[in-house]
Motif scaffolding. Structure first.
Motif, mmCIF file in Angstrom:
data_model
loop_
_atom_site.group_PDB
_atom_site.id
_atom_site.type_symbol
_atom_site.label_atom_id
_atom_site.label_comp_id
_atom_site.label_asym_id
_atom_site.label_seq_id
_atom_site.Cartn_x
_atom_site.Cartn_y
_atom_site.Cartn_z
ATOM 1 N N ILE A 1 60.594 52.423 40.648
ATOM 2 C CA ILE A 1 59.610 51.350 40.796
ATOM 3 C C ILE A 1 58.261 52.023 40.967
ATOM 4 N N SER A 2 57.393 51.813 39.976
ATOM 5 C CA SER A 2 56.096 52.487 40.006
ATOM 6 C C SER A 2 55.113 51.756 40.916
ATOM 7 N N VAL A 3 54.116 52.500 41.335
ATOM 8 C CA VAL A 3 53.013 51.901 42.093
ATOM 9 C C VAL A 3 52.397 50.793 41.245
ATOM 10 N N GLN A 4 52.279 51.050 39.958
ATOM 11 C CA GLN A 4 51.711 50.060 39.036
ATOM 12 C C GLN A 4 52.520 48.768 39.055
ATOM 13 N N ASN A 5 53.849 48.855 39.087
ATOM 14 C CA ASN A 5 54.688 47.653 39.178
ATOM 15 C C ASN A 5 54.335 46.850 40.426
ATOM 16 N N VAL A 6 54.264 47.530 41.551
ATOM 17 C CA VAL A 6 53.966 46.864 42.822
ATOM 18 C C VAL A 6 52.602 46.181 42.752
ATOM 19 N N VAL A 7 51.626 46.860 42.167
ATOM 20 C CA VAL A 7 50.279 46.288 42.048
ATOM 21 C C VAL A 7 50.307 45.022 41.204
ATOM 22 N N VAL A 8 51.016 45.058 40.089
ATOM 23 C CA VAL A 8 51.096 43.882 39.226
ATOM 24 C C VAL A 8 51.746 42.722 39.970
ATOM 25 N N TRP A 9 52.846 42.997 40.661
ATOM 26 C CA TRP A 9 53.529 41.930 41.397
ATOM 27 C C TRP A 9 52.639 41.350 42.495
ATOM 28 N N TYR A 10 51.945 42.210 43.180
ATOM 29 C CA TYR A 10 51.131 41.797 44.327
ATOM 30 C C TYR A 10 49.800 41.181 43.884
ATOM 31 N N ASP A 11 49.071 41.931 43.099
ATOM 32 C CA ASP A 11 47.690 41.555 42.763
ATOM 33 C C ASP A 11 47.611 40.569 41.612
ATOM 34 N N ARG A 12 48.421 40.765 40.590
ATOM 35 C CA ARG A 12 48.323 39.927 39.389
ATOM 36 C C ARG A 12 49.226 38.698 39.447
ATOM 37 N N MET A 13 50.407 38.858 40.083
ATOM 38 C CA MET A 13 51.364 37.744 40.148
ATOM 39 C C MET A 13 51.323 37.003 41.473
ATOM 40 N N GLY A 14 50.600 37.541 42.446
ATOM 41 C CA GLY A 14 50.415 36.854 43.716
ATOM 42 C C GLY A 14 51.594 36.900 44.668
ATOM 43 N N LYS A 15 52.513 37.838 44.473
ATOM 44 C CA LYS A 15 53.644 37.947 45.407
ATOM 45 C C LYS A 15 53.170 38.638 46.678
ATOM 46 N N SER A 16 53.747 38.252 47.791
ATOM 47 C CA SER A 16 53.408 38.908 49.058
ATOM 48 C C SER A 16 54.182 40.222 49.165
ATOM 49 N N ALA A 17 53.730 41.083 50.052
ATOM 50 C CA ALA A 17 54.427 42.346 50.292
ATOM 51 C C ALA A 17 55.858 42.073 50.744
ATOM 52 N N ASP A 18 56.047 41.070 51.578
ATOM 53 C CA ASP A 18 57.390 40.708 52.040
ATOM 54 C C ASP A 18 58.286 40.267 50.880
ATOM 55 N N GLU A 19 57.726 39.461 49.973
ATOM 56 C CA GLU A 19 58.503 39.006 48.817
ATOM 57 C C GLU A 19 58.932 40.186 47.942
ATOM 58 N N ILE A 20 58.009 41.096 47.700
ATOM 59 C CA ILE A 20 58.314 42.267 46.877
ATOM 60 C C ILE A 20 59.405 43.104 47.536
ATOM 61 N N ALA A 21 59.250 43.346 48.829
ATOM 62 C CA ALA A 21 60.238 44.150 49.558
ATOM 63 C C ALA A 21 61.617 43.507 49.488
ATOM 64 N N THR A 22 61.687 42.217 49.691
ATOM 65 C CA THR A 22 62.960 41.510 49.677
ATOM 66 C C THR A 22 63.565 41.487 48.281
ATOM 67 N N GLU A 23 62.748 41.138 47.289
ATOM 68 C CA GLU A 23 63.250 40.992 45.924
ATOM 69 C C GLU A 23 63.755 42.310 45.331
ATOM 70 N N TYR A 24 63.126 43.410 45.688
ATOM 71 C CA TYR A 24 63.477 44.704 45.097
ATOM 72 C C TYR A 24 64.166 45.644 46.085
ATOM 73 N N ASP A 25 64.607 45.100 47.208
ATOM 74 C CA ASP A 25 65.337 45.854 48.226
ATOM 75 C C ASP A 25 64.578 47.120 48.643
ATOM 76 N N LEU A 26 63.321 46.915 49.014
ATOM 77 C CA LEU A 26 62.446 48.002 49.457
ATOM 78 C C LEU A 26 62.118 47.817 50.926
ATOM 79 N N ALA A 27 61.769 48.904 51.570
ATOM 80 C CA ALA A 27 61.218 48.797 52.917
ATOM 81 C C ALA A 27 59.800 48.248 52.775
ATOM 82 N N LEU A 28 59.412 47.417 53.713
ATOM 83 C CA LEU A 28 58.059 46.878 53.690
ATOM 84 C C LEU A 28 57.028 48.017 53.687
#
Length: 112
Positions: free
Chosen positions: A28-55
């Motif tokens: 999972i690239s930094v770029q992926n996280v940025v797109v999910w967070y900044d461009r798609m409006g997902k919260s950090a919590d949503e990203i962590a939960t959806e992709y099984d990542l630590a917050l």
């Protein structure tokens, strides 16, 4: 148990994801996280939960992005430009088939 430092959350490995910065141990690239967070409006919590990542991994990716914003934004622009170039150079087989169907070409599917 020792706490991870910021540099232990993000790694760059030649040959993995084209050498792009990514969450350590994941594809999972930094770029992926940025797109999910900044461009798609997902919260950090949503990203962590959806992709099984630590917050902390998500926040580390965002911190890395803000420290390297110009470089990562440039990579995203280059990737989008490359995709558009490839799209322009490679005719759509689906579009060609649909055009044949629409204009009564030899490959027309009989009504069924």
């Amino acid at each position: 148990m020792s706490a991870k430092t910021l540099d232990q959350h993000i790694e760059i490995t030649p040959g993995v994801l084209g050498g792009k910065p990514r969450i350590a141990g994941r594809r999972i690239s930094v770029q992926n996280v940025v797109v999910w967070y900044d461009r798609m409006g997902k919260s950090a919590d949503e990203i962590a939960t959806e992709y099984d990542l630590a917050l902390a991994d998500v926040h580390a990716a965002l911190a890395y992005y803000f420290d390297h914003r110009e470089e990562i934004d440039e990579n995203m622009r280059n990737g989008a430009a490359y995709a558009e170039d490839m799209k322009a150079r490679t005719p759509s087989k689906l579009r060609a088939k649909l055009e044949k169907l629409t204009h009564g070409g030899a490959d027309q599917v009989p009504p069924g």
